[in-house]
Design a protein around this motif. Structure first.
Motif, PDB file in Angstrom:
ATOM      1  N   ILE A 136       0.855  -1.184   0.000  1.00 35.54           N
ATOM      2  CA  ILE A 136       0.000   0.000   0.000  1.00 35.54           C
ATOM      3  C   ILE A 136       0.891   1.234   0.000  1.00 35.54           C
ATOM      4  O   ILE A 136       1.825   1.336   0.788  1.00 35.54           O
ATOM      5  N   VAL A 137       0.595   2.165  -0.894  1.00 33.54           N
ATOM      6  CA  VAL A 137       1.360   3.401  -0.974  1.00 33.54           C
ATOM      7  C   VAL A 137       0.437   4.562  -0.609  1.00 33.54           C
ATOM      8  O   VAL A 137      -0.784   4.401  -0.498  1.00 33.54           O
ATOM      9  N   GLY A 138       1.032   5.732  -0.414  1.00 30.78           N
ATOM     10  CA  GLY A 138       0.217   6.876  -0.031  1.00 30.78           C
ATOM     11  C   GLY A 138       0.846   8.184  -0.432  1.00 30.78           C
ATOM     12  O   GLY A 138       2.012   8.245  -0.831  1.00 30.78           O
ATOM     13  N   SER A 139       0.056   9.244  -0.319  1.00 29.02           N
ATOM     14  CA  SER A 139       0.538  10.570  -0.676  1.00 29.02           C
ATOM     15  C   SER A 139      -0.283  11.617   0.064  1.00 29.02           C
ATOM     16  O   SER A 139      -1.461  11.400   0.376  1.00 29.02           O
ATOM     17  N   ARG A 140       0.359  12.743   0.336  1.00 31.78           N
ATOM     18  CA  ARG A 140      -0.344  13.859   0.957  1.00 31.78           C
ATOM     19  C   ARG A 140      -1.095  14.619  -0.128  1.00 31.78           C
ATOM     20  O   ARG A 140      -0.529  15.019  -1.136  1.00 31.78           O
ATOM     21  N   VAL A 141      -2.389  14.832   0.102  1.00 34.18           N
ATOM     22  CA  VAL A 141      -3.233  15.570  -0.838  1.00 34.18           C
ATOM     23  C   VAL A 141      -3.974  16.638  -0.044  1.00 34.18           C
ATOM     24  O   VAL A 141      -4.923  16.330   0.680  1.00 34.18           O
ATOM     25  N   GLY A 142      -3.526  17.873  -0.159  1.00 36.74           N
ATOM     26  CA  GLY A 142      -4.127  18.933   0.641  1.00 36.74           C
ATOM     27  C   GLY A 142      -3.960  18.639   2.119  1.00 36.74           C
ATOM     28  O   GLY A 142      -2.857  18.447   2.619  1.00 36.74           O
ATOM     29  N   GLU A 143      -5.082  18.592   2.829  1.00 31.12           N
ATOM     30  CA  GLU A 143      -5.071  18.292   4.253  1.00 31.12           C
ATOM     31  C   GLU A 143      -5.234  16.798   4.523  1.00 31.12           C
ATOM     32  O   GLU A 143      -5.349  16.386   5.681  1.00 31.12           O
ATOM     33  N   ASP A 144      -5.263  15.987   3.484  1.00 28.77           N
ATOM     34  CA  ASP A 144      -5.484  14.552   3.629  1.00 28.77           C
ATOM     35  C   ASP A 144      -4.226  13.761   3.319  1.00 28.77           C
ATOM     36  O   ASP A 144      -3.340  14.237   2.597  1.00 28.77           O
TER      37      ASP A 144
ATOM     38  N   LEU B 111      -3.782  10.164   1.614  1.00 25.86           N
ATOM     39  CA  LEU B 111      -4.532   9.096   0.955  1.00 25.86           C
ATOM     40  C   LEU B 111      -3.644   7.887   0.721  1.00 25.86           C
ATOM     41  O   LEU B 111      -2.443   8.024   0.479  1.00 25.86           O
ATOM     42  N   ILE B 112      -4.230   6.707   0.788  1.00 33.32           N
ATOM     43  CA  ILE B 112      -3.497   5.470   0.526  1.00 33.32           C
ATOM     44  C   ILE B 112      -4.247   4.636  -0.507  1.00 33.32           C
ATOM     45  O   ILE B 112      -5.468   4.754  -0.656  1.00 33.32           O
ATOM     46  N   TRP B 113      -3.504   3.796  -1.221  1.00 32.40           N
ATOM     47  CA  TRP B 113      -4.095   2.923  -2.212  1.00 32.40           C
ATOM     48  C   TRP B 113      -3.109   1.799  -2.530  1.00 32.40           C
ATOM     49  O   TRP B 113      -1.905   1.933  -2.298  1.00 32.40           O
ATOM     50  N   PRO B 114      -3.597   0.664  -3.037  1.00 28.47           N
ATOM     51  CA  PRO B 114      -2.691  -0.435  -3.398  1.00 28.47           C
ATOM     52  C   PRO B 114      -1.836  -0.069  -4.599  1.00 28.47           C
ATOM     53  O   PRO B 114      -2.324   0.550  -5.553  1.00 28.47           O
ATOM     54  N   GLU B 115      -0.567  -0.402  -4.526  1.00 31.79           N
ATOM     55  CA  GLU B 115       0.337  -0.115  -5.633  1.00 31.79           C
ATOM     56  C   GLU B 115      -0.098  -0.891  -6.867  1.00 31.79           C
ATOM     57  O   GLU B 115      -0.349  -2.093  -6.801  1.00 31.79           O
ATOM     58  N   THR B 116      -0.198  -0.204  -7.974  1.00 30.05           N
ATOM     59  CA  THR B 116      -0.670  -0.838  -9.196  1.00 30.05           C
ATOM     60  C   THR B 116      -0.069  -0.150 -10.411  1.00 30.05           C
ATOM     61  O   THR B 116       0.253   1.047 -10.371  1.00 30.05           O
ATOM     62  N   GLN B 117       0.077  -0.905 -11.482  1.00 29.12           N
ATOM     63  CA  GLN B 117       0.551  -0.355 -12.743  1.00 29.12           C
ATOM     64  C   GLN B 117      -0.598   0.187 -13.576  1.00 29.12           C
ATOM     65  O   GLN B 117      -0.387   0.791 -14.620  1.00 29.12           O
ATOM     66  N   ASN B 118      -1.815  -0.056 -13.115  1.00 27.89           N
ATOM     67  CA  ASN B 118      -2.998   0.364 -13.860  1.00 27.89           C
ATOM     68  C   ASN B 118      -3.914   1.179 -12.953  1.00 27.89           C
ATOM     69  O   ASN B 118      -4.852   0.658 -12.360  1.00 27.89           O
TER      70      ASN B 118
ATOM     71  N   HIS C  89     -19.018   1.052  -5.260  1.00 30.12           N
ATOM     72  CA  HIS C  89     -17.836   1.713  -4.700  1.00 30.12           C
ATOM     73  C   HIS C  89     -16.621   1.427  -5.575  1.00 30.12           C
ATOM     74  O   HIS C  89     -16.454   0.322  -6.074  1.00 30.12           O
ATOM     75  N   SER C  90     -15.762   2.426  -5.726  1.00 35.42           N
ATOM     76  CA  SER C  90     -14.481   2.212  -6.390  1.00 35.42           C
ATOM     77  C   SER C  90     -13.485   1.676  -5.378  1.00 35.42           C
ATOM     78  O   SER C  90     -13.671   1.814  -4.157  1.00 35.42           O
ATOM     79  N   LEU C  91     -12.418   1.066  -5.871  1.00 35.27           N
ATOM     80  CA  LEU C  91     -11.381   0.538  -4.984  1.00 35.27           C
ATOM     81  C   LEU C  91     -10.738   1.675  -4.185  1.00 35.27           C
ATOM     82  O   LEU C  91     -10.425   1.525  -3.000  1.00 35.27           O
ATOM     83  N   PHE C  92     -10.576   2.829  -4.829  1.00 37.23           N
ATOM     84  CA  PHE C  92      -9.997   3.991  -4.158  1.00 37.23           C
ATOM     85  C   PHE C  92     -10.902   4.435  -3.005  1.00 37.23           C
ATOM     86  O   PHE C  92     -10.432   4.832  -1.943  1.00 37.23           O
ATOM     87  N   ARG C  93     -12.198   4.338  -3.199  1.00 39.37           N
ATOM     88  CA  ARG C  93     -13.181   4.707  -2.177  1.00 39.37           C
ATOM     89  C   ARG C  93     -13.169   3.699  -1.032  1.00 39.37           C
ATOM     90  O   ARG C  93     -13.274   4.059   0.143  1.00 39.37           O
ATOM     91  N   ILE C  94     -13.012   2.413  -1.342  1.00 38.56           N
ATOM     92  CA  ILE C  94     -13.003   1.378  -0.311  1.00 38.56           C
ATOM     93  C   ILE C  94     -11.857   1.607   0.673  1.00 38.56           C
ATOM     94  O   ILE C  94     -12.019   1.491   1.887  1.00 38.56           O
ATOM     95  N   VAL C  95     -10.689   1.969   0.133  1.00 34.36           N
ATOM     96  CA  VAL C  95      -9.513   2.131   0.986  1.00 34.36           C
ATOM     97  C   VAL C  95      -9.551   3.447   1.764  1.00 34.36           C
ATOM     98  O   VAL C  95      -9.230   3.485   2.948  1.00 34.36           O
ATOM     99  N   ASN C  96      -9.970   4.526   1.121  1.00 36.39           N
ATOM    100  CA  ASN C  96      -9.855   5.849   1.730  1.00 36.39           C
ATOM    101  C   ASN C  96     -11.124   6.376   2.381  1.00 36.39           C
ATOM    102  O   ASN C  96     -11.106   7.440   2.988  1.00 36.39           O
TER     103      ASN C  96
END
Length: 428
Positions: free
Chosen positions: A232-240, A242-249, A260-267
């Protein structure tokens, strides 16, 4: 896939490996027998840590806590050492070393308060040389040692595996993440704390109470998934954060399945909050985000910790900024506001560790020097702010220069006062 398993975590965040044998020995610093046998260390962490020399015989409270503080800081430094590859840094171990150091400091203060209270009641001095197993118990973090809290994370990942097996499903990415969510946020009951305080800002406390800050819930999520061989990787976005599974796609993260999207499930719900910049993230903008390294995540956590303790330290001076004395420069040190010394020291300790990560960050070094100024440690403040001036932009250095000159005078004045007090004490 069913939606009944989905309980998305709220991972909004405020701009919130295996070790060798030596590391293992140092990690077990809370073992009672090892504390007695440990040799004297010369690493100085803080005025409290260096309060008493380590003797070869006897066992005193100052010695005990000095050993714990020294070992915790050494373990932290070793874990994030620049000789180590970033991928080999354990977020969990590093944060537990931070917890251990702060717990040792707080335990020392509680010990000294208890002795002072006992002295007042008995009217006589009580020796602190009678250290016993009670001190060992006081150094356990919420009843467990560092290695036991790491086993707690292992246990959570095992529960996720059991959840997958019990449903007789494969290891598709979405199914794994749904199982992680179910175990963490339904079975275990982890939730985001509505109020960010010290109880929800240390990893061991969150694992114990299951209520924590957003950044710590993200770190627990990352650590559990790593134990399942899911990166799982992550990044600072504004005041948040966010994390998501590392993927090439990246596109697959935003495909909607069962509503729900996968991005929504995690965050969680923050990606649907119109007030959050996370709501604007899509597969294209995701590629433009800077992925946070393990050191970056630790840095974000420490920065949050500094802000927390500074806010508590300056509670009676609402709105006080670290840089307030720089504009304008005051000539009288009596204008120094009264701050809570314990919380201020915790902020300084967190700043020291962040400087180990970011030694060339001039703004961080300036803030560290200002905290030392508020702590009336003028000599150390002069040293830090002088280093800061060498790296700071010219306009900032010009602002710091007269303030550093003032600190030189305050340091001299405080040394004269100490000499005067010493002289008076020696007069018959």
């Amino acid at each position: 896939m069913t939606t009944s398993l989905i309980r998305p975590p709220l991972l909004r965040s405020g701009i919130d490996r295996n070790a060798d044998e030596k590391s293992k020995n140092m990690t077990d610093f809370t073992t009672f027998s090892s504390m007695i046998k440990r040799k004297k260390r010369r690493l100085c962490l803080s005025p409290m840590a260096a309060a008493a020399p380590v003797k070869t015989t006897g066992f005193s409270a100052p010695k005990f806590y000095q050993e714990v503080l020294t070992a915790a800081r050494a373990n932290f430094t070793q874990e994030i050492s620049f000789q180590s590859k970033d991928k080999d840094i354990s977020l969990a171990k590093t944060l537990l070393h931070i917890s251990a150091e702060d717990e040792a400091f707080l335990a020392f203060n509680r010990e000294m308060d208890a002795h002072s209270f006992e002295n007042e009641r008995k009217g006589s001095k009580v020796s602190s040389d009678g250290q016993d197993l009670d001190h060992m118990e006081s150094m356990l973090m919420a009843g467990k040692r560092t290695d036991e809290w790491l086993l707690e994370l292992d246990a959570i990942s095992k529960e996720v595996e059991v959840e997958l097996i019990s449903k007789d499903i494969g290891c598709h990415l979405i199914q794994v993440l749904e199982a992680v969510n179910k175990v963490l946020f339904e079975t275990r009951g982890f939730k985001r704390s509505p109020v960010v305080d010290s109880k929800c800002s240390y990893l061991h406390s969150v694992l114990s109470s299951r209520c924590g800050s957003a950044i710590l819930l993200s770190i627990i999520y990352i650590e559990v998934c790593r134990r399942l061989n899911l990166n799982i990787v992550g990044s600072r976005v504004g005041e948040d954060f966010l994390i998501w599974p590392e993927t090439q796609n990246p596109e697959e993260l935003f495909k909607v399945n069962s509503g729900h999207s996968l991005f929504r499930i995690v965050n969680g719900r923050c990606v649907e909050d119109p007030k959050s910049k996370a709501s604007d993230v899509n597969s294209n903008s995701l590629l433009g985000l800077d992925i946070a390294t393990n050191r970056d995540i630790i840095g974000i956590y420490l920065a949050n910790l500094i802000r927390l303790h500074w806010k508590r330290a300056s509670r009676m001076n609402r709105g006080l900024m670290l840089t307030s004395p720089l504009r304008p420069v005051h000539d009288d040190s009596s204008s120094l506001p009264l701050l809570r010394p314990q919380d201020l020291r915790l902020a300084i300790m967190a700043s020291e560790k962040l400087l180990i990560l970011q030694p060339h960050n001039w703004a961080l070094r300036r803030d560290h020097g200002m905290m030392l100024y508020f702590s009336r440690e003028y000599g150390e403040a002069v040293q830090e702010l002088s280093i800061c001036m060498a790296f700071a932009p010219e306009e900032e250095a010009e602002i710091l220069e007269p303030f550093v000159e003032k600190l030189h005078l305050l340091r001299l004045e405080s040394s004269w006062k100490c000499l005067g007090q010493k002289g008076r004490l020696t007069v018959p």
